[in-house]
Design a protein around this motif. Structure first.
Motif, PDB file in Angstrom:
ATOM      1  N   PRO A 237      51.681  33.942  83.515  1.00  0.00           N
ATOM      2  CA  PRO A 237      52.244  32.895  82.654  1.00  0.00           C
ATOM      3  C   PRO A 237      53.311  33.441  81.717  1.00  0.00           C
ATOM      4  O   PRO A 237      53.361  34.633  81.461  1.00  0.00           O
ATOM      5  N   TRP A 238      54.148  32.540  81.178  1.00  0.00           N
ATOM      6  CA  TRP A 238      55.158  32.941  80.204  1.00  0.00           C
ATOM      7  C   TRP A 238      54.729  32.626  78.784  1.00  0.00           C
ATOM      8  O   TRP A 238      55.424  33.010  77.834  1.00  0.00           O
ATOM      9  N   LEU A 239      53.637  31.908  78.629  1.00  0.00           N
ATOM     10  CA  LEU A 239      53.151  31.555  77.302  1.00  0.00           C
ATOM     11  C   LEU A 239      51.782  32.162  77.085  1.00  0.00           C
ATOM     12  O   LEU A 239      50.971  32.235  78.018  1.00  0.00           O
ATOM     13  N   PRO A 240      51.494  32.635  75.866  1.00  0.00           N
ATOM     14  CA  PRO A 240      50.174  33.217  75.595  1.00  0.00           C
ATOM     15  C   PRO A 240      49.085  32.175  75.832  1.00  0.00           C
ATOM     16  O   PRO A 240      49.276  30.982  75.594  1.00  0.00           O
ATOM     17  N   SER A 241      47.951  32.642  76.292  1.00  0.00           N
ATOM     18  CA  SER A 241      46.833  31.740  76.571  1.00  0.00           C
ATOM     19  C   SER A 241      45.752  31.894  75.509  1.00  0.00           C
ATOM     20  O   SER A 241      45.500  32.987  75.013  1.00  0.00           O
ATOM     21  N   ARG A 242      45.150  30.773  75.147  1.00  0.00           N
ATOM     22  CA  ARG A 242      44.025  30.746  74.217  1.00  0.00           C
ATOM     23  C   ARG A 242      42.939  29.857  74.810  1.00  0.00           C
ATOM     24  O   ARG A 242      43.206  28.709  75.188  1.00  0.00           O
ATOM     25  N   ASN A 243      41.755  30.415  74.894  1.00  0.00           N
ATOM     26  CA  ASN A 243      40.618  29.688  75.467  1.00  0.00           C
ATOM     27  C   ASN A 243      40.913  29.216  76.889  1.00  0.00           C
ATOM     28  O   ASN A 243      40.573  28.106  77.292  1.00  0.00           O
ATOM     29  N   GLY A 244      41.599  30.080  77.630  1.00  0.00           N
ATOM     30  CA  GLY A 244      41.851  29.787  79.032  1.00  0.00           C
ATOM     31  C   GLY A 244      43.042  28.895  79.306  1.00  0.00           C
ATOM     32  O   GLY A 244      43.372  28.644  80.462  1.00  0.00           O
ATOM     33  N   SER A 245      43.723  28.395  78.295  1.00  0.00           N
ATOM     34  CA  SER A 245      44.884  27.537  78.509  1.00  0.00           C
ATOM     35  C   SER A 245      46.084  28.120  77.772  1.00  0.00           C
ATOM     36  O   SER A 245      45.940  28.807  76.769  1.00  0.00           O
TER      37      SER A 245
END
Length: 662
Positions: A237-245
């Protein structure tokens, strides 16, 4: 108080005439405050300083007073340049200057050993870590000092000079998989990140976004530094993930340029949804073949679809001012190019493949009022002769152009040869054929560029006969033309092809750097800040006295006499020039050749300056002016000079000459 005195006083203070003495005593008179001077108004000063170049801000404006220093301190940058070309001791000495620097550039050459690269990488990480820790400590101390009524002088000075690292450039064989992860935790204040690296790398955009929350400018690509056939991968992904999203909070990004890279298009479309301030988006030469890891699942659906992407851009309604989209080995159709240019309707900055510069395109530019200020041409394939004509005709009719970057356009120097002197052969030192032979100029119509206010020129020059590029006549034409036609240049890059071929034999191409070659003609460019000549390693075929006119030490009596002796040794060329001029004029007259129509638009003073273009007499007069003006400084604001170097590292002229003649 007498009546006459009271009348005079009442007029002066504008009081009612019947005011009594008792009442008058109760009034406290405040003097009228003086009207502020325009230069005391910060907004006016900001406006004035915005027109100054960085050199003037650094050397003059910040020294006037504290207010002027505070206003201009963010306009002046302190850059630290590190590279694998440095010895271990010099690397450590330069690295110690990182504290307080706002810009850091790190170059890694392809021939560096693994152990040296690992050692440099470890030292770089430790230096950035120390710098970051000091920055955090200063910020905590400053927050406490803000509560005090007065600052101590030392603390005030520290706060004024304190500046975090705002720009990081990693160039060459830096191995981003090993270099980026350990340094990212210390780049929280970074505004600009440029990764101009070799191919075959994998870069995780999400890590960059998470570590640099206020990042405004991101460049990832190969550019001209690659020696690998593999692309740079940008996996999801290009965006950081938090809690799996993926985290979808808006980013501060304003400029995104990706060149010679590969990625899933859907990932980019999702990323653009959280860049509401993006004004520059360039997707240059996207790679769809020869992927390093085609076995990965995410590359199975790698597809670049222009129509789908353009529809997505319309839905996002980004405030784009500059836009480009192109896929390698997949030329866009004319209607697609028109649609791409309409993404930023009315934009004055274009980025297009050099292969798309056609006569039809020039007609379209003129139809749109020809108000381009920036034109960038890219592509590794040298353009053919027809496209050369199109570019030349455009430059002869583009008065508004300020920036031209065409480092691989292979522009023919014959287009600059206004007086057809390119085949002059003065003596046995330059044996290049008989001038009495017919000069077949064919389709070449020399002309004068209309972009007199050009500030940036990056161009690769060729010749119909490549060996002529090493001729002193050819370089005098090239340097003399640039110096006279483009007097406001600040950033100049002149390059050539690496080799020319005679049958199966390859010979290196090198511009003539001797005194008679006319490089000294560029000394007329008083605003020049950056000069890069040649991107291929070459040994200079000249003496130090031929080049050190550009340094204060080269103005000594010893070197002035050497240059004078060189000119006197070649004085015989002046007589030969008169004979060659007659022969060349006759050959041109017989063929009915003439300059392009742009010559008729040239102002008389410029015509006079170009009268001796390409002649040895032009160099002789320029050098004589230098000798007579002993205290004049060549290129007073020059910051970076690179001669025949793989990367535009740039040093002060005296340091670059020391490197070339060590």
């Amino acid at each position: 108080m007498s009546t006459s005195v009271w009348k005079r006083l009442s007029k002066r203070v504008s009081l009612p005439p019947k005011t009594t003495t008792t009442t008058l005593a109760k009034h406290t008179f405040q003097p009228t405050p003086p009207r502020p001077h325009p230069l005391d108004i910060v907004e006016i000063l900001e406006r004035i300083f915005s027109y100054l170049d960085e050199f003037t801000c650094k050397q003059t404006a910040i020294l006037v007073c504290r207010k002027w220093f505070l206003i201009n301190r963010l306009r002046s940058t302190r850059e630290v340049v590190l590279g694998s070309f440095m010895s271990s001791s010099k690397f450590d000495r330069i690295l110690a200057r990182v504290s307080g620097a706002s810009q850091l550039s790190f170059y890694v050459f392809p021939d560096v050993t693994t152990s040296t690269q690992e050692q440099h990488r470890r030292k770089l990480v430790m230096a950035l870590q120390r710098n970051y820790a000091r920055q955090i400590k200063r910020q905590k101390r400053h927050r406490k000092l803000d509560n005090l009524a007065q600052w101590a002088d030392g603390a005030t000075l520290e706060r004024l000079l304190d500046r975090p690292l705002e720009e990081l450039n990693l160039i060459g064989y830096v191995q981003p998989e090993l270099t980026l992860p350990p340094v990212l935790p210390y780049l929280s204040c970074l505004l600009r990140l440029h990764l101009r690296i070799s191919g075959g790398a994998v870069i995780k955009v999400a890590d960059i976004v998470q570590a640099c929350p206020i990042l405004q400018e991101l460049y990832i690509g190969i550019g001209q530094v690659s020696w690998s056939d593999l692309a740079v991968e940008l996996p999801r992904p290009w965006l950081p993930s938090r809690n799996g999203s993926e985290q979808g909070s808006p980013l501060a990004l304003r400029s995104l340029v990706l060149e010679d890279v590969c990625f899933p298009q859907a990932t980019l479309e999702s990323f653009l949804a959280v860049t509401p301030q993006l004004t520059v988006l360039k997707l240059i030469n996207l790679v769809s073949e020869n992927l390093p890891h085609e076995e990965l699942p995410e590359w199975e659906h790698l597809e670049y679809n222009w129509h789908k992407f353009s529809k997505r851009l319309k839905d996002l309604q980004l405030p784009l001012k500059t836009f480009h989209y192109s896929v390698s080995d997949r030329p866009m159709k004319d209607d697609e190019i028109q649609e791409m240019l309409l993404v930023c309707r009315g934009s004055t900055e274009w980025t297009i493949p050099s292969a798309d510069v056609t006569l039809a395109m020039i007609v379209n530019i003129k139809a749109s009022q020809n108000v381009l200020t920036s034109l960038e041409l890219f592509g590794s394939d040298r353009s053919n002769i027809v496209l050369q004509r199109a570019l030349h005709h455009y430059l002869c009719d583009s008065p508004h152009l300020l920036h031209l970057k065409a480092p691989r356009a292979a522009f023919l120097v014959e287009h600059l040869d206004l007086h057809h002197r390119g085949k002059f052969a003065y003596s046995k030192q330059e044996v290049r054929g008989n001038i009495s032979q017919s000069v077949a100029w064919g389709h070449i119509r020399p002309g004068v560029w209309a972009c007199r206010k050009l500030l940036t020129l990056h161009m690769e020059f060729h010749s119909l006969e490549q060996p002529l590029l090493s001729s002193a006549v050819t370089t005098r034409i090239l340097f003399g033309y640039i110096a006279r036609v483009l007097p406001r240049l600040r950033d100049l890059f002149i390059d050539t092809a690496e080799h020319h071929f005679r049958g199966d034999m390859a010979f290196p191409v090198q511009l003539n750097m001797q005194l008679e070659g006319g490089l000294c003609l560029l000394a007329k460019l008083k605003d020049l800040e950056r000069l890069w000549i040649g991107s291929y390693e070459r040994q200079l075929q000249c003496s130090l006295s031929d080049l050190n006119w550009m340094t204060p030490s080269g103005q000594s009596k010893k070197y002035r006499e050497k240059r004078q002796a060189t000119l006197e040794r070649l004085d015989g060329w002046l007589d030969e020039e008169r004979r060659l001029e007659l022969a060349a004029a006759k050959a041109v007259f017989e063929e009915g050749e003439d300059l392009s129509t742009s010559w008729a638009k040239v102002e008389p003073t410029l015509k006079l300056e170009l009268h001796h273009l390409g002649m040895f007499l032009d160099v002789k007069r320029t050098v004589s002016e230098m000798i007579s003006a002993r205290n004049s400084q060549c290129w007073p604001i020059m910051r970076r000079l690179s001669l025949f170097c793989l990367y535009d590292i740039g040093r002060r002229p005296e340091m670059e000459l020391e490197r070339m003649f060590k």
